[in-house]
Write an enzyme that holds these catalytic residues in place. Structure first.
Site, PDB file in Angstrom:
ATOM      1  N   CYS A 144      -2.033  -3.448 -17.212  1.00  0.00           N
ATOM      2  CA  CYS A 144      -2.764  -2.607 -16.262  1.00  0.00           C
ATOM      3  C   CYS A 144      -2.218  -2.761 -14.846  1.00  0.00           C
ATOM      4  O   CYS A 144      -2.812  -2.266 -13.895  1.00  0.00           O
ATOM      5  CB  CYS A 144      -4.256  -2.915 -16.291  1.00  0.00           C
ATOM      6  N   HIS A 178       0.831  -1.207   0.000  1.00  0.00           N
ATOM      7  CA  HIS A 178       0.000   0.000   0.000  1.00  0.00           C
ATOM      8  C   HIS A 178       0.867   1.259   0.000  1.00  0.00           C
ATOM      9  O   HIS A 178       0.485   2.285  -0.563  1.00  0.00           O
ATOM     10  CB  HIS A 178      -0.959  -0.002   1.202  1.00  0.00           C
TER      11      HIS A 178
END
Length: 567
Positions: A492, A197
């Site tokens: 992606c 994260h």
């Protein structure tokens, strides 16, 4: 430099893993220390044990309310992280267990929380994988509640009168969600990986970041001046005047995107955005993205005990599609499982959820969920003007691709593709793309499966690197399969946001790159300075390297434009 025999120049450059490109310099500020472990001494005789137990709930509520207030000031993934942490602070099982320990053992409220959270965190670590990653979140919540109970400063990002380089062992989700690019010039952590994260939030905010730098807290003491190169993954101690000048130039450079990605010789490469909700779509449109290359639909399903209705899904999808009339929006069907468990769809008791029933595989157990989602996507597409493409995650076989394409066709969705995250899909790209209309490589999971390294495990950050030549060879194989069938292949995953790696991907044959919107101008600038033949040469150099470090070094050395642009 001292050239006397037997004397060695002091080390000035420390090597970690670069996860967010850019140059930045400043003094080190270390992350605020967590509160000390409370003593296990019992409450004094005559103390009101019930009142002490009640303090647990009150402190947990104070922490949760503070996180929710902070969440209201940010958007997108940052808001989701803060809201999730707030929910964890209110977790009834944590609060009740802590209060029970206070009553049973006459512990202080702080000690009760410390022990209850410690037990939960250890259970999560034992489970491994994604659940082990959640142990850090429990520890963060524990520290915040204990800080409130003991009247100490909340742990987290420090406040300084001048901008600084934030150094930490690792950052909790709530810390990353509140990062302010105006105050935090760069991030350096001892743990973490390319898909942590910390890395993802740093890229979305445009903050240079280096992770997995061993001994960062000892090597980078409070106040020491450093230069962080988030592209090369280095931290320079005591930078000189030239270094500071380069960093200042990089910080002051404003790049824009003209809405058309292309190489120096005009080869078109569509630069798209990854989004997770309508707010993200609005940001992508504002950044000039040519479309959406990955629309994550999980936001409709998370934190729900039941499957959302077709009507609810349709309304949510329309809000995203409305931002891109006439342009491509690639909708990924539900990627539940592993790090996104859903009570009505996945089995949280799976021994290894990353290799379990996730993505398209959930349709084996609950085919109606996929059918309802395709119905909603089709309805949203009919109501809006976006060019809707649909793709399924975790496809591994030709039969799965064929079945998904047929399911999409049954709902009138005529552009159906697959995610290439499983090595089998890359190796079978030719026959798979004889059925599917396009493929999109998810480099995060592909790297995890190729290298057999949990992408959330910081200790394996060197393996969880999309520069690994084995990963690049499978991207090349996917593009070869696409060329055989005249089908486009995109990327992606987070790799697309690295300007140097973007050049390699284009050289391998990738047609579209989808990334966080903030990365688009940098990627566009590097591609615009590099012709297609050079992209191919550098791709060959990377694929033929024997390590991720060598691949990265070869390509960066062959792209002087990176230094010119401060990347």
């Amino acid at each position: 430099m001292n050239d006397q025999p037997g004397l060695r120049a002091p080390v000035r450059d420390l090597q970690g893993v670069g996860v967010s490109p850019g140059l930045a310099a400043g003094p080190v500020a270390q992350l605020g220390a967590p509160p000390a472990e409370p003593s296990r001494g019992t409450l004094p005789a005559g103390a009101d044990v019930e009142a002490e137990a009640d303090r647990v709930r009150a402190a947990a509520e104070e922490v949760a309310a503070g996180l929710e207030t902070a969440a209201a000031t940010v958007e997108g993934q940052a808001r989701e992280l803060l809201e999730t942490t707030a929910q964890m602070a209110r977790d009834p099982s944590l609060v009740k267990t802590a209060a029970r320990r206070v009553r049973a053992d006459r512990l202080t409220a702080a000690r009760g929380v410390w022990e209850a959270a410690g037990t939960v965190a250890e259970q999560l670590r034992t489970l491994g994988g994604y659940m082990a990653e959640r142990a850090q979140d429990v520890t963060d919540v524990r520290n915040r509640i204990v800080a409130v109970l003991t009247g100490t400063a909340l742990p987290g990002v420090p406040t300084r009168p001048e901008p600084f380089v934030l150094v930490a062992q690792d950052l909790a989700p709530a810390d990353t969600a509140l990062l302010d690019p105006a105050r935090v010039r760069a991030i350096v952590t001892a743990e973490g990986g390319p898909t942590s994260h910390t890395a993802i939030l740093a890229r979305s905010l445009g903050i240079p970041a280096v992770v997995a730098l061993a001994g960062a807290l000892d090597a980078l003491p409070e106040g020491r001046a450093v230069l962080v190169d988030g592209g090369a993954g280095t931290v320079r101690l005591d930078p000189g005047a030239d270094d500071l000048e380069r960093a200042a130039a990089a910080a002051g450079r404003q790049r824009s995107f003209d809405g058309r990605g292309r190489t120096a010789d005009g080869h078109e490469v569509a630069l798209l955005a990854n989004v997770g909700d309508a707010r993200g779509a609005a940001a992508a449109a504002a950044a000039g993205a040519e479309g959406i290359g990955l629309f994550r639909t999980e936001f409709c399903f998370l934190d729900r005990a039941e499957e959302p209705s077709v009507a609810d899904q349709t309304a949510a999808y329309r809000e995203v599609l409305a931002h891109f009339p006439g342009r491509k929006v690639v909708v990924r069907t539900l990627d539940a499982g592993a790090d996104k468990p859903l009570p009505f769809l996945t089995d949280t008791a799976e021994a290894n959820p990353a290799l379990g029933v996730r993505g398209l595989r959930t349709a084996r157990r609950s085919p109606a969920v996929l059918d309802h989602q395709l119905e909603a996507i089709a309805a949203a597409a009919a109501a809006e003007e976006a060019q809707v493409w649909v793709m399924a995650p975790m496809v591994a076989t030709v039969a799965e691709a064929e079945s998904f394409v047929a399911a999409c066709a049954a709902h009138g969705l005529d552009r159906a593709g697959v995610m290439v995250e499983v090595p089998a899909a890359a190796l079978l790209a030719g026959p798979i793309l004889a059925r599917a209309h396009f493929a999109s490589v998810g480099t995060n999971d592909l790297t995890q499966y190729v290298m057999a390294a949990d992408r959330l495990l910081g200790s394996l950050a060197d393996l969880s690197d999309s520069w690994q030549p084995a990963v690049l060879r499978l991207v090349e194989e996917t593009c070869r399969g696409g060329a055989q069938q005249s089908r486009p292949v995109g990327v992606c995953g987070e790799a697309a946001a690295d300007p140097a790696l973007a050049v390699v991907l284009v050289g391998l044959g990738v047609a579209t790159l989808s990334m966080t919107p903030r990365a688009i101008p940098d990627v566009a600038a590097v591609l615009a300075a590099t012709d297609l033949q050079r992209c191919r040469e550098l791709a060959r150099a990377a694929v033929d390297a024997e390590s991720a470090e060598e691949a990265r070094a070869r390509v960066r050395a062959g792209l002087p434009v990176l230094a010119e642009l401060g990347l």
